[in-house]
Design an enzyme around this catalytic site. Sequence first.
Site, PDB file in Angstrom:
ATOM      1  N   ASN A   9       0.863  -1.189   0.000  1.00  0.00           N
ATOM      2  CA  ASN A   9       0.000   0.000   0.000  1.00  0.00           C
ATOM      3  C   ASN A   9       0.897   1.236   0.000  1.00  0.00           C
ATOM      4  OD1 ASN A   9      -1.796   2.064   0.534  1.00  0.00           O
ATOM      5  ND2 ASN A   9      -2.187   1.448   2.652  1.00  0.00           N
ATOM      6  N   LYS A  11      -0.012   4.260  -0.129  1.00  0.00           N
ATOM      7  CA  LYS A  11      -0.666   5.433   0.473  1.00  0.00           C
ATOM      8  C   LYS A  11      -0.472   6.644  -0.458  1.00  0.00           C
ATOM      9  CE  LYS A  11       0.429   3.447   4.912  1.00  0.00           C
ATOM     10  NZ  LYS A  11       0.462   3.605   6.348  1.00  0.00           N
ATOM     11  N   HIS A  93      -9.121   1.005   5.565  1.00  0.00           N
ATOM     12  CA  HIS A  93      -7.816   1.220   6.189  1.00  0.00           C
ATOM     13  C   HIS A  93      -8.004   2.162   7.373  1.00  0.00           C
ATOM     14  CE1 HIS A  93      -3.680   2.442   6.851  1.00  0.00           C
ATOM     15  NE2 HIS A  93      -3.302   1.395   6.131  1.00  0.00           N
ATOM     16  N   GLU A  95      -6.385   4.567   8.424  1.00  0.00           N
ATOM     17  CA  GLU A  95      -6.194   5.998   8.131  1.00  0.00           C
ATOM     18  C   GLU A  95      -7.468   6.602   7.548  1.00  0.00           C
ATOM     19  OE1 GLU A  95      -2.603   5.579   5.820  1.00  0.00           O
ATOM     20  OE2 GLU A  95      -1.544   4.960   7.636  1.00  0.00           O
ATOM     21  N   GLU A 163      -4.661  -5.136  10.992  1.00  0.00           N
ATOM     22  CA  GLU A 163      -3.647  -4.091  11.118  1.00  0.00           C
ATOM     23  C   GLU A 163      -3.851  -3.331  12.429  1.00  0.00           C
ATOM     24  OE1 GLU A 163      -1.970  -2.944   7.031  1.00  0.00           O
ATOM     25  OE2 GLU A 163      -3.681  -1.648   7.425  1.00  0.00           O
ATOM     26  N   GLY A 169       3.287   1.995  10.696  1.00  0.00           N
ATOM     27  CA  GLY A 169       4.282   3.049  10.508  1.00  0.00           C
ATOM     28  C   GLY A 169       5.076   3.387  11.753  1.00  0.00           C
ATOM     29  N   SER A 208       4.074  -2.424  10.237  1.00  0.00           N
ATOM     30  CA  SER A 208       5.533  -2.478  10.393  1.00  0.00           C
ATOM     31  C   SER A 208       6.143  -3.816   9.989  1.00  0.00           C
ATOM     32  CB  SER A 208       5.934  -2.108  11.834  1.00  0.00           C
ATOM     33  OG  SER A 208       5.602  -0.759  12.098  1.00  0.00           O
TER      34      SER A 208
HETATM   35  C1  PEP Z   1      -0.319   0.080   6.234  1.00  0.00           C
HETATM   36  O1  PEP Z   1      -0.403   1.262   5.985  1.00  0.00           O
HETATM   37  O2  PEP Z   1      -1.268  -0.659   5.905  1.00  0.00           O
HETATM   38  C2  PEP Z   1       0.859  -0.405   6.906  1.00  0.00           C
HETATM   39  C3  PEP Z   1       0.822  -1.622   7.387  1.00  0.00           C
HETATM   40  O3  PEP Z   1       1.934   0.439   7.005  1.00  0.00           O
HETATM   41  P1  PEP Z   1       3.410   0.075   7.538  1.00  0.00           P
HETATM   42  O4  PEP Z   1       3.812  -1.222   6.897  1.00  0.00           O
HETATM   43  O5  PEP Z   1       4.255   1.228   7.097  1.00  0.00           O
HETATM   44  O6  PEP Z   1       3.310  -0.065   9.017  1.00  0.00           O
END
Ligand code: PEP
Length: 248
Positions: A9, A11, A93, A95, A163, A169, A208
């Site tokens: 992703n 973003k 998601h 976000e 998630e 992040g 992460s």
């Molecule tokens: C995500 O945005 O779905 C995500 C898992 O980000 P990251 O891998 O950067 O933690």
Amino acid sequence: MRRKLAAGNWKMNGSIAALEMIDQLSQAHGDAGCEILLCPPAPFLIPAREKASSGPVAIGAQTCHAATAGAHTGDISASMIAETGATHVIVGHSERRESYGETDAEVQAKAKAGQNAGLVAIVCLGESLEQREAGEALPVIKAQLKGSVPAGSTGADLVVAYEPIWAIGTGKIPTMAEIAQVHATLRADLKDLLGDAGNDVRLLYGGSVKPGNAADIFALPDVDGALVGGASLKAADFSPIIQALDAS
Ligand code: PEP
């Protein structure tokens, strides 16, 4: 048998030039057993599809509107995404849940719209740090799953991504036991919701995921792949994650 999925992703990152990464992934993983998916920002869907052509990298979008068309300035419908040749759409998601107040019901409607357009809906869910510390992670996740998954979904049109918000992040991840516990819970609840089809739905872990922790995460039962944010921006980071998944 569920085919493993490495999903990236981007973003609101990347550029047309950065789509070069699709060539690198195609060269490195032409014979990958797992499925590889990149979800760039919407303006890059068509050039990404052109680059991906018949190679191993599938292309997906990061969200869609629940309606098929209409007065929704700035939004894109699932059928528009499908017309670009993209095959997947991420919905719910954290976000988007946070920034746009997307509720489970809206996420479910978006997932249904994606499925109706022939896309695989990747439904995201996960608890906040406060919820985990309060011992509420499992009830929160179970409620999100029930509210966000469209009735009648199958392994062919639904993927669920766990998630934890506090892991996205941040460089922090849950313990392996915590990830395994959530995935076992999601699997059991998917079977309750969807019957036998619940066994075919792929469960991704996201938050992460890096080259250094991917193999341990992929060794867990009921982890069928990963949804990767930051580490999907460069082939040097995403490639070893794909390799670890392929080897799992
Ligand atoms: C995500 O945005 O779905 C995500 C898992 O980000 P990251 O891998 O950067 O933690």
